[in-house]
Write a protein that holds these residues in place. Sequence first.
Motif, PDB file in Angstrom:
ATOM      1  N   THR A   1       0.836  -1.203   0.000  1.00  0.00           N
ATOM      2  CA  THR A   1       0.000   0.000   0.000  1.00  0.00           C
ATOM      3  C   THR A   1       0.869   1.249   0.000  1.00  0.00           C
ATOM      4  O   THR A   1       0.579   2.212  -0.717  1.00  0.00           O
ATOM      5  CB  THR A   1      -0.949   0.012   1.211  1.00  0.00           C
ATOM      6  OG1 THR A   1      -1.716  -1.195   1.218  1.00  0.00           O
ATOM      7  CG2 THR A   1      -1.890   1.196   1.170  1.00  0.00           C
TER       8      THR A   1
ATOM      9  N   ALA B   1       2.643   1.231  -3.680  1.00  0.00           N
ATOM     10  CA  ALA B   1       1.856   1.256  -4.913  1.00  0.00           C
ATOM     11  C   ALA B   1       0.454   1.831  -4.772  1.00  0.00           C
ATOM     12  O   ALA B   1      -0.242   1.995  -5.763  1.00  0.00           O
ATOM     13  CB  ALA B   1       1.762  -0.163  -5.489  1.00  0.00           C
ATOM     14  N   GLY B   2       0.032   2.123  -3.569  1.00  0.00           N
ATOM     15  CA  GLY B   2      -1.320   2.616  -3.359  1.00  0.00           C
ATOM     16  C   GLY B   2      -1.449   4.106  -3.618  1.00  0.00           C
ATOM     17  O   GLY B   2      -0.476   4.855  -3.544  1.00  0.00           O
ATOM     18  N   SER B   3      -2.647   4.522  -3.916  1.00  0.00           N
ATOM     19  CA  SER B   3      -2.929   5.946  -4.079  1.00  0.00           C
ATOM     20  C   SER B   3      -2.905   6.614  -2.705  1.00  0.00           C
ATOM     21  O   SER B   3      -2.874   5.935  -1.671  1.00  0.00           O
ATOM     22  CB  SER B   3      -4.306   6.135  -4.714  1.00  0.00           C
ATOM     23  OG  SER B   3      -5.315   5.690  -3.821  1.00  0.00           O
ATOM     24  N   GLU B   4      -2.938   7.940  -2.701  1.00  0.00           N
ATOM     25  CA  GLU B   4      -2.992   8.648  -1.415  1.00  0.00           C
ATOM     26  C   GLU B   4      -4.233   8.258  -0.631  1.00  0.00           C
ATOM     27  O   GLU B   4      -4.179   8.072   0.587  1.00  0.00           O
ATOM     28  CB  GLU B   4      -2.978  10.164  -1.635  1.00  0.00           C
ATOM     29  CG  GLU B   4      -1.606  10.707  -1.947  1.00  0.00           C
ATOM     30  CD  GLU B   4      -1.584  12.224  -1.983  1.00  0.00           C
ATOM     31  OE1 GLU B   4      -2.149  12.846  -1.052  1.00  0.00           O
ATOM     32  OE2 GLU B   4      -1.017  12.770  -2.924  1.00  0.00           O
ATOM     33  N   ASP B   5      -5.358   8.108  -1.332  1.00  0.00           N
ATOM     34  CA  ASP B   5      -6.600   7.702  -0.663  1.00  0.00           C
ATOM     35  C   ASP B   5      -6.480   6.302  -0.079  1.00  0.00           C
ATOM     36  O   ASP B   5      -6.936   6.042   1.034  1.00  0.00           O
ATOM     37  CB  ASP B   5      -7.786   7.751  -1.626  1.00  0.00           C
ATOM     38  CG  ASP B   5      -8.248   9.165  -1.926  1.00  0.00           C
ATOM     39  OD1 ASP B   5      -7.883  10.095  -1.167  1.00  0.00           O
ATOM     40  OD2 ASP B   5      -8.969   9.356  -2.920  1.00  0.00           O
ATOM     41  N   ALA B   6      -5.869   5.402  -0.835  1.00  0.00           N
ATOM     42  CA  ALA B   6      -5.699   4.029  -0.348  1.00  0.00           C
ATOM     43  C   ALA B   6      -4.810   4.002   0.888  1.00  0.00           C
ATOM     44  O   ALA B   6      -5.109   3.298   1.859  1.00  0.00           O
ATOM     45  CB  ALA B   6      -5.107   3.143  -1.443  1.00  0.00           C
ATOM     46  N   LEU B   7      -3.741   4.782   0.857  1.00  0.00           N
ATOM     47  CA  LEU B   7      -2.833   4.821   2.005  1.00  0.00           C
ATOM     48  C   LEU B   7      -3.530   5.434   3.224  1.00  0.00           C
ATOM     49  O   LEU B   7      -3.394   4.929   4.341  1.00  0.00           O
ATOM     50  CB  LEU B   7      -1.572   5.613   1.669  1.00  0.00           C
ATOM     51  CG  LEU B   7      -0.513   5.673   2.760  1.00  0.00           C
ATOM     52  CD1 LEU B   7      -0.050   4.279   3.189  1.00  0.00           C
ATOM     53  CD2 LEU B   7       0.668   6.503   2.291  1.00  0.00           C
ATOM     54  N   GLU B   8      -4.301   6.479   3.011  1.00  0.00           N
ATOM     55  CA  GLU B   8      -5.031   7.102   4.122  1.00  0.00           C
ATOM     56  C   GLU B   8      -6.052   6.137   4.722  1.00  0.00           C
ATOM     57  O   GLU B   8      -6.149   5.999   5.945  1.00  0.00           O
ATOM     58  CB  GLU B   8      -5.737   8.375   3.651  1.00  0.00           C
ATOM     59  CG  GLU B   8      -6.439   9.101   4.766  1.00  0.00           C
ATOM     60  CD  GLU B   8      -7.090  10.401   4.310  1.00  0.00           C
ATOM     61  OE1 GLU B   8      -7.994  10.859   5.033  1.00  0.00           O
ATOM     62  OE2 GLU B   8      -6.709  10.939   3.260  1.00  0.00           O
TER      63      GLU B   8
END
Length: 86
Positions: free
Chosen positions: A32, A35-42
Amino acid sequence: MTDRSHGIPPSDLDDADLHRELAHLHKTRHDTVLAGSEDALETHTKRMLALEREFLIRFPAEGAPDPRRTRAGSRENAGQPVTGTA
């Protein structure tokens, strides 16, 4: 109706499910972050912190550090004086 778009609330999980969910999030954390987006990480971070909080509430002894991993424990293990102990 309860919003479960980010998983079942940690307080609603039984002990086995809480352990499993927390282990799964820890396994997926690295991917995460990389490779995750900022939204995914949040979202991942919020869920992980909520599960960890619940875990520490239910299992405080499991969350306590091994005494040998603390500064005082390390000093005691090395035969050095430890201040602040009786």
